[in-house]
Design a protein around this motif. Structure first.
Motif, PDB file in Angstrom:
ATOM      1  N   PHE A  72       0.829  -1.210   0.000  1.00 26.67           N
ATOM      2  CA  PHE A  72       0.000   0.000   0.000  1.00 26.67           C
ATOM      3  C   PHE A  72       0.864   1.261   0.000  1.00 26.67           C
ATOM      4  CE2 PHE A  72      -1.920   3.431   2.497  1.00 26.67           C
ATOM      5  CZ  PHE A  72      -3.057   3.682   1.752  1.00 26.67           C
ATOM      6  N   ALA A  73       1.959   1.268   0.786  1.00 27.45           N
ATOM      7  CA  ALA A  73       2.830   2.444   0.833  1.00 27.45           C
ATOM      8  C   ALA A  73       3.438   2.729  -0.533  1.00 27.45           C
ATOM      9  CB  ALA A  73       3.932   2.236   1.872  1.00 27.45           C
ATOM     10  N   TRP A  80      -1.072   9.211  -4.740  1.00 27.88           N
ATOM     11  CA  TRP A  80      -1.138  10.552  -4.158  1.00 27.88           C
ATOM     12  C   TRP A  80       0.205  11.261  -4.361  1.00 27.88           C
ATOM     13  CZ3 TRP A  80      -3.375   6.386  -1.510  1.00 27.88           C
ATOM     14  CH2 TRP A  80      -4.760   6.460  -1.350  1.00 27.88           C
ATOM     15  N   PRO A  81       0.547  11.643  -5.584  1.00 24.61           N
ATOM     16  CA  PRO A  81       1.853  12.273  -5.841  1.00 24.61           C
ATOM     17  C   PRO A  81       1.896  13.707  -5.321  1.00 24.61           C
ATOM     18  CG  PRO A  81       0.532  12.319  -7.833  1.00 24.61           C
ATOM     19  CD  PRO A  81      -0.267  11.533  -6.809  1.00 24.61           C
ATOM     20  N   ILE A  82       3.104  14.219  -5.177  1.00 25.38           N
ATOM     21  CA  ILE A  82       3.292  15.613  -4.789  1.00 25.38           C
ATOM     22  C   ILE A  82       3.274  16.475  -6.042  1.00 25.38           C
ATOM     23  CG2 ILE A  82       4.866  17.272  -3.716  1.00 25.38           C
ATOM     24  CD1 ILE A  82       5.929  15.020  -1.982  1.00 25.38           C
ATOM     25  N   SER A  83       2.374  17.449  -6.066  1.00 25.02           N
ATOM     26  CA  SER A  83       2.235  18.320  -7.227  1.00 25.02           C
ATOM     27  C   SER A  83       2.970  19.634  -6.987  1.00 25.02           C
ATOM     28  CB  SER A  83       0.755  18.602  -7.500  1.00 25.02           C
ATOM     29  OG  SER A  83       0.606  19.587  -8.499  1.00 25.02           O
ATOM     30  N   ARG A  84       3.721  20.073  -7.976  1.00 13.60           N
ATOM     31  CA  ARG A  84       4.418  21.346  -7.855  1.00 13.60           C
ATOM     32  C   ARG A  84       3.447  22.519  -7.870  1.00 13.60           C
ATOM     33  NH1 ARG A  84       9.717  20.779 -11.838  1.00 13.60           N
ATOM     34  NH2 ARG A  84      10.775  19.127 -10.641  1.00 13.60           N
ATOM     35  N   GLU A  85       2.296  22.330  -8.493  1.00 16.52           N
ATOM     36  CA  GLU A  85       1.309  23.399  -8.557  1.00 16.52           C
ATOM     37  C   GLU A  85       0.526  23.533  -7.249  1.00 16.52           C
ATOM     38  OE1 GLU A  85       1.758  21.180 -11.021  1.00 16.52           O
ATOM     39  OE2 GLU A  85       2.818  22.623 -12.304  1.00 16.52           O
ATOM     40  N   ASP A  86       0.438  22.448  -6.488  1.00 15.18           N
ATOM     41  CA  ASP A  86      -0.333  22.459  -5.246  1.00 15.18           C
ATOM     42  C   ASP A  86       0.521  21.865  -4.134  1.00 15.18           C
ATOM     43  OD1 ASP A  86      -2.215  22.484  -3.269  1.00 15.18           O
ATOM     44  OD2 ASP A  86      -3.402  20.822  -4.075  1.00 15.18           O
ATOM     45  N   ILE A  87       1.164  22.743  -3.365  1.00 13.81           N
ATOM     46  CA  ILE A  87       2.080  22.276  -2.337  1.00 13.81           C
ATOM     47  C   ILE A  87       1.356  21.516  -1.235  1.00 13.81           C
ATOM     48  CG2 ILE A  87       1.931  24.351  -0.918  1.00 13.81           C
ATOM     49  CD1 ILE A  87       5.040  22.162  -1.606  1.00 13.81           C
ATOM     50  N   THR A  88       0.031  21.754  -1.085  1.00 10.47           N
ATOM     51  CA  THR A  88      -0.719  21.033  -0.048  1.00 10.47           C
ATOM     52  C   THR A  88      -0.831  19.544  -0.359  1.00 10.47           C
ATOM     53  OG1 THR A  88      -2.834  21.520  -1.154  1.00 10.47           O
ATOM     54  CG2 THR A  88      -2.074  23.083   0.532  1.00 10.47           C
ATOM     55  N   SER A  89      -0.526  19.146  -1.600  1.00  7.29           N
ATOM     56  CA  SER A  89      -0.586  17.734  -1.959  1.00  7.29           C
ATOM     57  C   SER A  89       0.439  16.907  -1.196  1.00  7.29           C
ATOM     58  CB  SER A  89      -0.367  17.558  -3.470  1.00  7.29           C
ATOM     59  OG  SER A  89       0.921  18.038  -3.847  1.00  7.29           O
ATOM     60  N   GLY A  92      -1.240  14.752   1.755  1.00  4.88           N
ATOM     61  CA  GLY A  92      -1.806  13.449   1.441  1.00  4.88           C
ATOM     62  C   GLY A  92      -0.736  12.426   1.127  1.00  4.88           C
ATOM     63  N   ASN A  93       0.293  12.842   0.381  1.00  4.83           N
ATOM     64  CA  ASN A  93       1.382  11.942   0.033  1.00  4.83           C
ATOM     65  C   ASN A  93       2.068  11.411   1.284  1.00  4.83           C
ATOM     66  OD1 ASN A  93       4.533  11.731  -0.520  1.00  4.83           O
ATOM     67  ND2 ASN A  93       3.498  11.198  -2.420  1.00  4.83           N
ATOM     68  N   ASN A  94       2.479  12.313   2.164  1.00  7.75           N
ATOM     69  CA  ASN A  94       3.174  11.903   3.385  1.00  7.75           C
ATOM     70  C   ASN A  94       2.269  11.098   4.312  1.00  7.75           C
ATOM     71  OD1 ASN A  94       5.385  13.241   2.425  1.00  7.75           O
ATOM     72  ND2 ASN A  94       5.287  14.942   3.854  1.00  7.75           N
ATOM     73  N   ILE A  99       1.292   6.114   6.819  1.00 10.41           N
ATOM     74  CA  ILE A  99       0.377   5.116   7.376  1.00 10.41           C
ATOM     75  C   ILE A  99       0.789   3.716   6.926  1.00 10.41           C
ATOM     76  CG2 ILE A  99      -1.971   4.215   7.162  1.00 10.41           C
ATOM     77  CD1 ILE A  99      -1.817   6.384   9.189  1.00 10.41           C
ATOM     78  N   GLY A 100       1.104   3.568   5.645  1.00 12.52           N
ATOM     79  CA  GLY A 100       1.481   2.256   5.124  1.00 12.52           C
ATOM     80  C   GLY A 100       2.745   1.718   5.768  1.00 12.52           C
ATOM     81  N   ILE A 101       3.791   2.549   5.819  1.00  9.86           N
ATOM     82  CA  ILE A 101       5.063   2.104   6.389  1.00  9.86           C
ATOM     83  C   ILE A 101       4.915   1.830   7.888  1.00  9.86           C
ATOM     84  CG2 ILE A 101       7.445   2.789   6.860  1.00  9.86           C
ATOM     85  CD1 ILE A 101       7.431   4.336   4.258  1.00  9.86           C
TER      86      ILE A 101
END
Length: 360
Positions: A72-73, A80-89, A92-94, A99-101
């Motif tokens: 799952f991780a 849930w990738p990190i988007s350069r346009e939306d730093i708040t993403s 969700g990524n982290n 949670i998975g790890i």
């Protein structure tokens, strides 16, 4: 030293009576028998085969939960990738990767402890210490102990339990491998080359960050410091601007000329006491932005590395591995500060492959 009628030792000790006179008192040391181990309480899994099987099923389930959480991780990293346009993403990524790890590590840990607690042989024992050696008899005995431990733990006998544990443990590092491996894209240029080339070039003006206002030499007074970027940087697109700025940011300062200790090969890199150095710390890349006017030291706020501006920003404290790269500067016909060239070495953190493929 003597024995009393009960076999206990009688010891003498100096003492004083109430009048202050010294005397001798006898203290009897009672002898005690070894009480041995307390009565051992057996586990339900030792006496009830059904309880034992249920415990094994739960432990196997935990190992499989660990395996699924590791997978799952890995999936979460891409879903849930990190988007350069939306730093708040990054939240969700982290969150989902974490949670998975965390669940993978927790499940395999709890399962392993439960195996030892409920299924491995439960027997109390004491063993006298003895000198270790490498004689054939000792080696044989060690082998017997390992064979006994294997039999008591059921590691070889409980194949489902063992294989599920091995599978879960092997899957644990996979999320980290995927995350770290994805940091390097084989289509990208070599990092040494990337960090050796910035927007600075001969004749490029030094401008204020972020306004982009050109800087005249007369504007830079002794003790002052300017945050500087190359002219034209603000005209780039968002992503390109961020990448270029991360390598090209510079700190500009003016010192009394007699305080500069310039090496012969760098004569002419400064202008009447004005010097320019990369702001990117050579430790892990934090921005070096704190200038102490009296000592002429630069401080990195992340890990407290300090650089001496009077001596080509040599490291005088902290974990940084090398001096800050210096940007050669001069003035143009209008009196504005311009670069003589790009940096003569890679900017940024010191890393082991800096000189492997490039003579920089």
């Amino acid at each position: 030293m003597a024995e009393d009628e009960h076999g206990g030792e009688l010891r003498t000790a100096n003492s004083s009576d109430r009048s202050g006179n010294s005397g001798t008192a006898l203290i009897a040391a009672e002898s005690f028998e070894d009480p041995g181990h307390p009565e051992h309480g057996h586990r339900v899994t030792d006496s009830d085969p059904n309880k034992e099987k249920n415990a094994q099923r739960w432990i196997v389930a935990l190992f499989w939960v660990s395996l699924v959480a590791s997978i799952f991780a890995i999936v979460a990293y891409f879903v849930w990738p990190i988007s350069r346009e939306d730093i708040t993403s990054v939240r969700g990524n982290n969150f989902f990767i974490g949670i998975g790890i965390a669940l993978a590590m927790l499940a395999v840990g709890v399962g392993t402890v439960a195996w030892a607690k409920y299924l491995m042989k439960d027997e109390e024992m004491s063993e006298a210490r003895h000198k270790t050696g490498a004689s054939p008899a000792t080696a044989k005995r060690v082998g017997e102990i390992f064979a006994q431990a294997d039999a008591e733990s059921g590691f070889s006998r409980r194949k489902l339990l063992r294989n599920s544990l091995i599978t879960a443990v092997l899957a644990l590092p996979l999320p980290g491998i995927v995350l770290l491996r994805d940091l390097y894209n084989g289509n990208n240029e070599h990092p040494v080359k990337l960090l050796s080339e910035t927007m600075w070039d001969e004749g490029v003006r030094l401008v204020r960050d972020p306004s982009g206002t050109p800087i005249k030499a007369s504007d830079v007074t002794v003790g002052s410091a300017f945050h500087v970027i190359p002219e034209g940087l603000n005209d780039l697109g968002h992503d390109e601007l961020l990448n270029a700025k991360a390598k090209a940011v510079v700190l500009l300062m003016r010192l009394p000329e007699d305080r500069l200790n310039e090496r012969p090969e760098r004569e002419g890199w400064s202008y009447h006491g004005i010097v320019a150095y990369s702001k990117v710390c050579t430790h892990v890349g934090c921005p070096v932005a704190l200038y102490e006017q009296q000592t002429h030291h630069l401080l990195c706020p992340c890990h407290q590395s300090q650089f001496d501006v009077t001596n080509h920003c040599e490291v005088i404290f902290g974990p940084a591995g090398r001096p800050l790269p210096q940007l050669p500067i001069t003035v143009d016909n209008d009196g504005y500060l311009v670069a003589q060239s790009d940096f003569h070495e890679p900017v940024g953190p010191t890393f082991w492959e800096r000189r492997n493929d490039y003579n920089v």
